[in-house]
Scaffold this motif. Structure first.
Motif, PDB file in Angstrom:
ATOM      1  N   ASP A 272       9.894  -4.588  -2.271  1.00 12.50           N
ATOM      2  CA  ASP A 272       9.033  -3.412  -2.426  1.00 12.50           C
ATOM      3  C   ASP A 272       9.844  -2.125  -2.428  1.00 12.50           C
ATOM      4  O   ASP A 272       9.549  -1.195  -3.197  1.00 12.50           O
ATOM      5  CB  ASP A 272       7.996  -3.369  -1.297  1.00 12.50           C
ATOM      6  CG  ASP A 272       6.939  -4.465  -1.440  1.00 12.50           C
ATOM      7  OD1 ASP A 272       6.889  -5.109  -2.504  1.00 12.50           O
ATOM      8  OD2 ASP A 272       6.171  -4.668  -0.483  1.00 12.50           O
ATOM      9  N   ALA A 273      10.858  -2.050  -1.577  1.00 13.10           N
ATOM     10  CA  ALA A 273      11.690  -0.845  -1.541  1.00 13.10           C
ATOM     11  C   ALA A 273      12.406  -0.635  -2.873  1.00 13.10           C
ATOM     12  O   ALA A 273      12.632   0.509  -3.297  1.00 13.10           O
ATOM     13  CB  ALA A 273      12.695  -0.920  -0.401  1.00 13.10           C
ATOM     14  N   ALA A 274      12.758  -1.729  -3.561  1.00 12.83           N
ATOM     15  CA  ALA A 274      13.392  -1.614  -4.879  1.00 12.83           C
ATOM     16  C   ALA A 274      12.412  -1.057  -5.906  1.00 12.83           C
ATOM     17  O   ALA A 274      12.767  -0.205  -6.728  1.00 12.83           O
ATOM     18  CB  ALA A 274      13.914  -2.974  -5.333  1.00 12.83           C
ATOM     19  N   SER A 275      11.165  -1.522  -5.860  1.00 15.03           N
ATOM     20  CA  SER A 275      10.140  -1.002  -6.779  1.00 15.03           C
ATOM     21  C   SER A 275       9.950   0.490  -6.593  1.00 15.03           C
ATOM     22  O   SER A 275       9.862   1.256  -7.572  1.00 15.03           O
ATOM     23  CB  SER A 275       8.807  -1.724  -6.542  1.00 15.03           C
ATOM     24  OG  SER A 275       8.901  -3.099  -6.808  1.00 15.03           O
ATOM     25  N   LEU A 276       9.898   0.925  -5.328  1.00 17.58           N
ATOM     26  CA  LEU A 276       9.623   2.330  -5.051  1.00 17.58           C
ATOM     27  C   LEU A 276      10.851   3.201  -5.273  1.00 17.58           C
ATOM     28  O   LEU A 276      10.731   4.362  -5.677  1.00 17.58           O
ATOM     29  CB  LEU A 276       9.080   2.476  -3.624  1.00 17.58           C
ATOM     30  CG  LEU A 276       7.833   1.617  -3.344  1.00 17.58           C
ATOM     31  CD1 LEU A 276       7.276   1.919  -1.967  1.00 17.58           C
ATOM     32  CD2 LEU A 276       6.763   1.831  -4.418  1.00 17.58           C
ATOM     33  N   ALA A 277      12.036   2.656  -5.030  1.00 15.78           N
ATOM     34  CA  ALA A 277      13.254   3.393  -5.383  1.00 15.78           C
ATOM     35  C   ALA A 277      13.305   3.606  -6.890  1.00 15.78           C
ATOM     36  O   ALA A 277      13.733   4.675  -7.368  1.00 15.78           O
ATOM     37  CB  ALA A 277      14.487   2.621  -4.915  1.00 15.78           C
ATOM     38  N   ARG A 289       5.875  10.930 -13.207  1.00 14.49           N
ATOM     39  CA  ARG A 289       5.751   9.907 -12.188  1.00 14.49           C
ATOM     40  C   ARG A 289       4.987   8.698 -12.729  1.00 14.49           C
ATOM     41  O   ARG A 289       4.036   8.849 -13.493  1.00 14.49           O
ATOM     42  CB  ARG A 289       5.013  10.459 -10.962  1.00 14.49           C
ATOM     43  CG  ARG A 289       5.839  11.438 -10.151  1.00 14.49           C
ATOM     44  CD  ARG A 289       5.085  11.900  -8.908  1.00 14.49           C
ATOM     45  NE  ARG A 289       5.961  12.621  -7.999  1.00 14.49           N
ATOM     46  CZ  ARG A 289       5.589  13.080  -6.812  1.00 14.49           C
ATOM     47  NH1 ARG A 289       4.330  12.908  -6.398  1.00 14.49           N
ATOM     48  NH2 ARG A 289       6.457  13.713  -6.040  1.00 14.49           N
ATOM     49  N   VAL A 290       5.430   7.513 -12.296  1.00 15.27           N
ATOM     50  CA  VAL A 290       4.741   6.272 -12.668  1.00 15.27           C
ATOM     51  C   VAL A 290       4.399   5.517 -11.396  1.00 15.27           C
ATOM     52  O   VAL A 290       4.933   5.789 -10.319  1.00 15.27           O
ATOM     53  CB  VAL A 290       5.619   5.405 -13.596  1.00 15.27           C
ATOM     54  CG1 VAL A 290       5.900   6.135 -14.896  1.00 15.27           C
ATOM     55  CG2 VAL A 290       6.935   5.008 -12.912  1.00 15.27           C
ATOM     56  N   GLY A 291       3.487   4.544 -11.532  1.00 19.19           N
ATOM     57  CA  GLY A 291       3.033   3.792 -10.374  1.00 19.19           C
ATOM     58  C   GLY A 291       4.013   2.720  -9.928  1.00 19.19           C
ATOM     59  O   GLY A 291       4.996   2.406 -10.608  1.00 19.19           O
ATOM     60  N   GLY A 292       3.714   2.126  -8.763  1.00 21.20           N
ATOM     61  CA  GLY A 292       4.614   1.157  -8.152  1.00 21.20           C
ATOM     62  C   GLY A 292       4.852  -0.077  -8.984  1.00 21.20           C
ATOM     63  O   GLY A 292       5.973  -0.606  -9.025  1.00 21.20           O
ATOM     64  N   SER A 293       3.817  -0.580  -9.659  1.00 23.47           N
ATOM     65  CA  SER A 293       3.998  -1.798 -10.462  1.00 23.47           C
ATOM     66  C   SER A 293       4.921  -1.547 -11.650  1.00 23.47           C
ATOM     67  O   SER A 293       5.633  -2.456 -12.091  1.00 23.47           O
ATOM     68  CB  SER A 293       2.649  -2.335 -10.934  1.00 23.47           C
ATOM     69  OG  SER A 293       1.953  -1.371 -11.696  1.00 23.47           O
ATOM     70  N   THR A 294       4.932  -0.307 -12.156  1.00 25.02           N
ATOM     71  CA  THR A 294       5.890   0.040 -13.209  1.00 25.02           C
ATOM     72  C   THR A 294       7.312   0.001 -12.663  1.00 25.02           C
ATOM     73  O   THR A 294       8.246  -0.419 -13.355  1.00 25.02           O
ATOM     74  CB  THR A 294       5.579   1.425 -13.789  1.00 25.02           C
ATOM     75  OG1 THR A 294       4.241   1.431 -14.282  1.00 25.02           O
ATOM     76  CG2 THR A 294       6.537   1.784 -14.915  1.00 25.02           C
ATOM     77  N   GLY A 325       1.847   7.869 -11.714  1.00 20.74           N
ATOM     78  CA  GLY A 325       2.193   8.012 -10.314  1.00 20.74           C
ATOM     79  C   GLY A 325       1.315   8.972  -9.536  1.00 20.74           C
ATOM     80  O   GLY A 325       1.360   8.987  -8.302  1.00 20.74           O
ATOM     81  N   GLU A 326       0.485   9.762 -10.238  1.00 16.44           N
ATOM     82  CA  GLU A 326      -0.379  10.699  -9.523  1.00 16.44           C
ATOM     83  C   GLU A 326      -1.368   9.977  -8.615  1.00 16.44           C
ATOM     84  O   GLU A 326      -1.909  10.572  -7.668  1.00 16.44           O
ATOM     85  CB  GLU A 326      -1.131  11.593 -10.525  1.00 16.44           C
ATOM     86  CG  GLU A 326      -2.117  10.879 -11.436  1.00 16.44           C
ATOM     87  CD  GLU A 326      -1.462  10.235 -12.642  1.00 16.44           C
ATOM     88  OE1 GLU A 326      -2.188   9.560 -13.408  1.00 16.44           O
ATOM     89  OE2 GLU A 326      -0.235  10.396 -12.821  1.00 16.44           O
ATOM     90  N   ARG A 327      -1.606   8.700  -8.864  1.00 18.33           N
ATOM     91  CA  ARG A 327      -2.518   7.921  -8.026  1.00 18.33           C
ATOM     92  C   ARG A 327      -1.905   7.572  -6.674  1.00 18.33           C
ATOM     93  O   ARG A 327      -2.598   7.056  -5.793  1.00 18.33           O
ATOM     94  CB  ARG A 327      -2.921   6.634  -8.741  1.00 18.33           C
ATOM     95  CG  ARG A 327      -3.646   6.873 -10.057  1.00 18.33           C
ATOM     96  CD  ARG A 327      -4.085   5.581 -10.710  1.00 18.33           C
ATOM     97  NE  ARG A 327      -4.888   5.856 -11.910  1.00 18.33           N
ATOM     98  CZ  ARG A 327      -5.607   4.954 -12.556  1.00 18.33           C
ATOM     99  NH1 ARG A 327      -5.617   3.708 -12.129  1.00 18.33           N
ATOM    100  NH2 ARG A 327      -6.311   5.276 -13.621  1.00 18.33           N
ATOM    101  N   TYR A 328      -0.606   7.828  -6.517  1.00 18.28           N
ATOM    102  CA  TYR A 328       0.111   7.371  -5.321  1.00 18.28           C
ATOM    103  C   TYR A 328       0.836   8.514  -4.607  1.00 18.28           C
ATOM    104  O   TYR A 328       1.825   8.282  -3.916  1.00 18.28           O
ATOM    105  CB  TYR A 328       1.110   6.276  -5.717  1.00 18.28           C
ATOM    106  CG  TYR A 328       0.468   5.183  -6.546  1.00 18.28           C
ATOM    107  CD1 TYR A 328      -0.258   4.162  -5.948  1.00 18.28           C
ATOM    108  CD2 TYR A 328       0.553   5.204  -7.939  1.00 18.28           C
ATOM    109  CE1 TYR A 328      -0.868   3.180  -6.708  1.00 18.28           C
ATOM    110  CE2 TYR A 328      -0.047   4.222  -8.709  1.00 18.28           C
ATOM    111  CZ  TYR A 328      -0.762   3.212  -8.091  1.00 18.28           C
ATOM    112  OH  TYR A 328      -1.364   2.251  -8.851  1.00 18.28           O
ATOM    113  N   ALA A 329       0.303   9.724  -4.772  1.00 20.46           N
ATOM    114  CA  ALA A 329       0.955  10.890  -4.166  1.00 20.46           C
ATOM    115  C   ALA A 329       1.026  10.777  -2.647  1.00 20.46           C
ATOM    116  O   ALA A 329       1.974  11.270  -2.026  1.00 20.46           O
ATOM    117  CB  ALA A 329       0.216  12.170  -4.565  1.00 20.46           C
ATOM    118  N   HIS A 330       0.028  10.143  -2.030  1.00 23.40           N
ATOM    119  CA  HIS A 330      -0.016  10.043  -0.574  1.00 23.40           C
ATOM    120  C   HIS A 330       0.499   8.698  -0.062  1.00 23.40           C
ATOM    121  O   HIS A 330       0.375   8.401   1.128  1.00 23.40           O
ATOM    122  CB  HIS A 330      -1.440  10.281  -0.084  1.00 23.40           C
ATOM    123  CG  HIS A 330      -1.942  11.665  -0.395  1.00 23.40           C
ATOM    124  ND1 HIS A 330      -2.820  11.930  -1.421  1.00 23.40           N
ATOM    125  CD2 HIS A 330      -1.647  12.865   0.160  1.00 23.40           C
ATOM    126  CE1 HIS A 330      -3.067  13.226  -1.472  1.00 23.40           C
ATOM    127  NE2 HIS A 330      -2.367  13.816  -0.534  1.00 23.40           N
TER     128      HIS A 330
END
Length: 363
Positions: A272-277, A289-294, A325-330
């Motif tokens: 997960d840390a790799a996805s978010l990095a 910005r793009v989402g985590g699954s991207t 990525g705007e869906r994951y600002a928080h």
């Protein structure tokens, strides 16, 4: 509603109009863009992102929701006034709420209580209601319970995703990718990389590639706390887990009925840390910005690009930009959220910086 009611002329008229409305909506929508990800020309490898965030509801799941509604309407499962229930961590529910409102139907999304506030707001903005549960593994039974209680229809993306989509064409995502690649330097990708939530996207692409007699290979990336990778590697389709995925939209605690492992050529497990990095690193490259699954998709795609470069293999790789990525600002873009979940991005950011600079994959 009785069987007689379902066969009545007024019901048939309503269903015909509902299908017309959905088809008209699709006809008004242009296809999603295929973006070129900048890589050094000397690598002789091209990377493309199929930008599914440009759908009216902002994600890849718009295609799935359209197919699921058409499938349910044509099977006689949804008629006028039918409450529609779905088990969803967010994006599918956003898209299904859109179609339910279009048809004047009540919609309820059953979802983990950890779903991002941004996605909850998007579902409610489309007229849907959210029903939260604390235990992710109970999402299916709770959806069935609600459907029975309300005399509604559990649309069940996890079972019906691979059945509802016409994998032979009809402008599915695979056909769209290959049509848009037609004039590129390497029009037949060596790899297409996708994640698995329902398994419907990988099933569609894997079947289409075989149907069209193409040599493209399919890689599926899988996040932490998901059983798809281990079940596929060890041939254990009954494997389950008690944990839920932190990468919304992909990863499951069980092997879903729509997951067709036989059409997959390779799976890659992604921390997960790799996805978010990845999403934070590529923000500078893409200017958005793009989402985590991207991020999960791109981590896998980068690894394959590095292998092609190391082997001196020219060609192309295609993956999906699933949502914005705007869906994951928080959550994913919030340092406090990362710290609360004990996610250290630094080691993976170093891997990415090395790759983007040299093309080497040192992981």
């Amino acid at each position: 509603m009785t069987a007689v009611d379902r066969c009545s002329e007024s019901t048939r008229d309503w269903v015909c109009n509902a299908i017309r409305l959905i088809e008209a909506d699709a006809n008004r929508s242009a296809d999603t863009h295929l973006l070129s990800f900048p890589l050094p020309a000397q690598w002789n490898v091209e990377l493309y992102l199929k930008d599914e965030s440009t759908h009216p509801t902002g994600s890849l799941k718009h295609r799935l929701a359209r197919s699921l509604f058409l499938y349910a309407l044509c099977n006689g499962w949804i008629v006028e006034g039918t409450p529609v229930i779905e088990a969803s961590s967010g994006s599918t529910a956003v898209s299904e709420a859109y179609f339910a409102r279009m048809l004047g139907l009540p919609f309820i999304a059953v979802m983990p209580s950890t779903t991002s506030a941004e996605k909850v707001e998007l579902i409610e903005r489309q007229g849907g209601a959210c029903h939260f549960i604390d235990e992710p593994s109970q999402i299916y039974e709770e959806s069935r319970r609600l459907a029975a209680k309300l005399d509604g229809h559990f649309i069940d993306q996890f079972t019906n995703a691979e059945r509802a989509t016409d994998w032979r064409g009809n402008n599915n995502i695979a056909e769209s990718i290959f049509d848009q690649m037609a004039w590129e330097t390497h029009p037949e990708p060596l790899w297409i990389v996708v994640g698995a939530g329902t398994g419907g996207t990988s099933a569609t692409i894997g079947r289409y590639v075989r149907y069209r007699r193409l040599h493209t290979r399919l890689a599926v990336v899988d996040p932490e706390n998901s059983v798809f990778f281990d079940a596929w590697r060890d041939d254990e389709p009954d494997l389950t887990s008690c944990a839920g995925s932190r990468i919304e939209g992909i990863g499951r605690p069980r092997v879903e009925p729509s997951f067709i492992g036989e059409v997959i050529d390779r799976m890659i497990k992604v921390p997960d840390a790799a996805s978010l990095a990845t999403i934070r690193t590529v923000e500078r490259v893409l200017g958005r910005r793009v989402g985590g699954s991207t991020g999960t998709n791109l981590w896998g795609a980068f690894q394959l690009v590095a292998e092609m470069k190391a082997d001196g293999c020219a060609g192309s790789v295609v993956t999906l930009l699933c949502d914005g990525g705007e869906r994951y600002a928080h959550t994913y873009f919030d340092d406090a959220w990362l710290a609360a979940h004990d996610l250290d991005l630094a080691p993976y950011q170093r891997v990415l910086e090395t790759f983007l600079t040299t093309g080497d994959w040192l992981y």
